[in-house]
Design a protein around this motif. Sequence first.
Motif, PDB file in Angstrom:
ATOM      1  N   GLU A 194      33.840  42.126 -13.422  1.00 50.70           N
ATOM      2  CA  GLU A 194      32.703  41.921 -14.312  1.00 50.70           C
ATOM      3  C   GLU A 194      32.511  43.167 -15.173  1.00 50.70           C
ATOM      4  O   GLU A 194      32.758  44.292 -14.730  1.00 50.70           O
ATOM      5  N   VAL A 195      32.061  42.946 -16.416  1.00 53.54           N
ATOM      6  CA  VAL A 195      31.880  44.034 -17.382  1.00 53.54           C
ATOM      7  C   VAL A 195      30.391  44.270 -17.597  1.00 53.54           C
ATOM      8  O   VAL A 195      29.621  43.314 -17.786  1.00 53.54           O
ATOM      9  N   TRP A 196      30.006  45.555 -17.607  1.00 48.00           N
ATOM     10  CA  TRP A 196      28.596  45.939 -17.739  1.00 48.00           C
ATOM     11  C   TRP A 196      28.438  47.001 -18.807  1.00 48.00           C
ATOM     12  O   TRP A 196      29.360  47.761 -19.091  1.00 48.00           O
ATOM     13  N   LEU A 197      27.233  47.063 -19.396  1.00 49.84           N
ATOM     14  CA  LEU A 197      26.811  48.204 -20.206  1.00 49.84           C
ATOM     15  C   LEU A 197      25.679  48.891 -19.443  1.00 49.84           C
ATOM     16  O   LEU A 197      24.719  48.244 -18.999  1.00 49.84           O
ATOM     17  N   VAL A 231      33.513  48.467 -15.504  1.00 47.51           N
ATOM     18  CA  VAL A 231      34.197  47.282 -14.986  1.00 47.51           C
ATOM     19  C   VAL A 231      34.098  47.337 -13.468  1.00 47.51           C
ATOM     20  O   VAL A 231      34.550  48.306 -12.840  1.00 47.51           O
ATOM     21  N   SER A 232      33.498  46.308 -12.868  1.00 39.42           N
ATOM     22  CA  SER A 232      33.260  46.317 -11.426  1.00 39.42           C
ATOM     23  C   SER A 232      34.002  45.190 -10.735  1.00 39.42           C
ATOM     24  O   SER A 232      34.416  44.212 -11.374  1.00 39.42           O
ATOM     25  N   ALA A 233      34.176  45.339  -9.417  1.00 40.69           N
ATOM     26  CA  ALA A 233      34.718  44.276  -8.579  1.00 40.69           C
ATOM     27  C   ALA A 233      33.556  43.531  -7.941  1.00 40.69           C
ATOM     28  O   ALA A 233      32.703  44.143  -7.289  1.00 40.69           O
ATOM     29  N   GLU A 234      33.472  42.231  -8.146  1.00 45.01           N
ATOM     30  CA  GLU A 234      32.356  41.437  -7.655  1.00 45.01           C
ATOM     31  C   GLU A 234      32.849  40.357  -6.691  1.00 45.01           C
ATOM     32  O   GLU A 234      34.004  39.922  -6.744  1.00 45.01           O
ATOM     33  N   VAL A 255      27.840  41.964 -19.413  1.00 40.40           N
ATOM     34  CA  VAL A 255      28.349  41.472 -20.683  1.00 40.40           C
ATOM     35  C   VAL A 255      29.179  40.205 -20.480  1.00 40.40           C
ATOM     36  O   VAL A 255      29.179  39.302 -21.310  1.00 40.40           O
ATOM     37  N   GLY A 256      29.879  40.141 -19.363  1.00 42.99           N
ATOM     38  CA  GLY A 256      30.737  38.986 -19.089  1.00 42.99           C
ATOM     39  C   GLY A 256      31.770  39.333 -18.044  1.00 42.99           C
ATOM     40  O   GLY A 256      31.723  40.396 -17.420  1.00 42.99           O
ATOM     41  N   THR A 257      32.713  38.439 -17.840  1.00 43.68           N
ATOM     42  CA  THR A 257      33.747  38.646 -16.830  1.00 43.68           C
ATOM     43  C   THR A 257      35.123  38.686 -17.483  1.00 43.68           C
ATOM     44  O   THR A 257      35.336  38.119 -18.562  1.00 43.68           O
ATOM     45  N   THR A 298      23.688  38.237  -8.572  1.00 46.58           N
ATOM     46  CA  THR A 298      23.937  38.618  -9.963  1.00 46.58           C
ATOM     47  C   THR A 298      23.836  40.120 -10.194  1.00 46.58           C
ATOM     48  O   THR A 298      24.085  40.582 -11.309  1.00 46.58           O
ATOM     49  N   ARG A 299      23.480  40.887  -9.168  1.00 47.29           N
ATOM     50  CA  ARG A 299      23.352  42.335  -9.328  1.00 47.29           C
ATOM     51  C   ARG A 299      24.717  43.003  -9.223  1.00 47.29           C
ATOM     52  O   ARG A 299      25.670  42.455  -8.666  1.00 47.29           O
ATOM     53  N   HIS A 300      24.830  44.210  -9.769  1.00 45.61           N
ATOM     54  CA  HIS A 300      26.057  44.999  -9.687  1.00 45.61           C
ATOM     55  C   HIS A 300      26.388  45.248  -8.212  1.00 45.61           C
ATOM     56  O   HIS A 300      25.516  45.585  -7.408  1.00 45.61           O
TER      57      HIS A 300
END
Length: 278
Positions: free
Chosen positions: A214-217, A255-258, A228-230, A264-266
């Motif tokens: 998953e991509v985050w700002l 960029v995280s591993a989910e 932002v999205g996956t 829905t949290r990081h």
Amino acid sequence: MQHLDHDRLVFLALGESEADDGESTHLGTCALCRAEVASLQQVAGLGTETQGLADLPDPPEHIWQGIEAQVRAAEAGPLLTETRRHRVPEQADTTAAEQADTTTAAEQTFGAAAESTVTRLDPARRSRRGRRWSGWVATAVTAAAAAAVGVVGTVSVLRPDDPTPTPPPVVVASAPLAAYGATPPTAKGDARVFQDGQLHLHVANLPSVAGYYEVWLINPTTMEMFSVGTLGGGSDALLPLPPNVDLKTYSVVDVSAEQYDNNTRHSGDSLLRGSLTG
């Protein structure tokens, strides 16, 4: 050695008829006729690749002028095919290389339109019309093929629906992405924000995960963040950003591993990070 008629070789190469026993025996012993059939089959195969083209522009005027000139020359002069077949064996042997060069050049032109210009005939009509394929007809077919080649070349340079090249997108911010935390150091990536509000990511060597990426700002001051999205299975992704996002505040790309856990949290397991500049 008496070679097979050139027009008969055209029919055999295009599959319009089957070789009889005598023709099969000749092709098995005559390298010149066998090579001619192989060349015709190759260019006929290339011609089938043009069947999917549609809405082609008209060929240039000089193409049609060339067709008319070749047909007139063929009607007025001796037939190339007949001249070639009546050479004495010694002359045919010494000029075999020249014939191959000339034949190959014409056949390469012929191939691009072979499928669309040769009419399929039933067996009865073949027997009545086989000998009527004279040199000027072959020349006309070759010239028509040249027109098709000219059209294809024109399409490759200028398409009516896309007359000008698309300019590259404008990059307003970018960030190199490096391995974060326990992520193997070979993992890396790049992030670019385009002027149209899309985030382009290119990643490489990400470790395998049981879930998804998953991509985050992230706001590095407050650690507030939003998704932002996956990422899919490829190495590139183009993700839309929210309108009016403040990239100076949310400047960290993560960029995280989910896990598939309906949370829905990081996850806290960041793989790549980088700060946007620009």
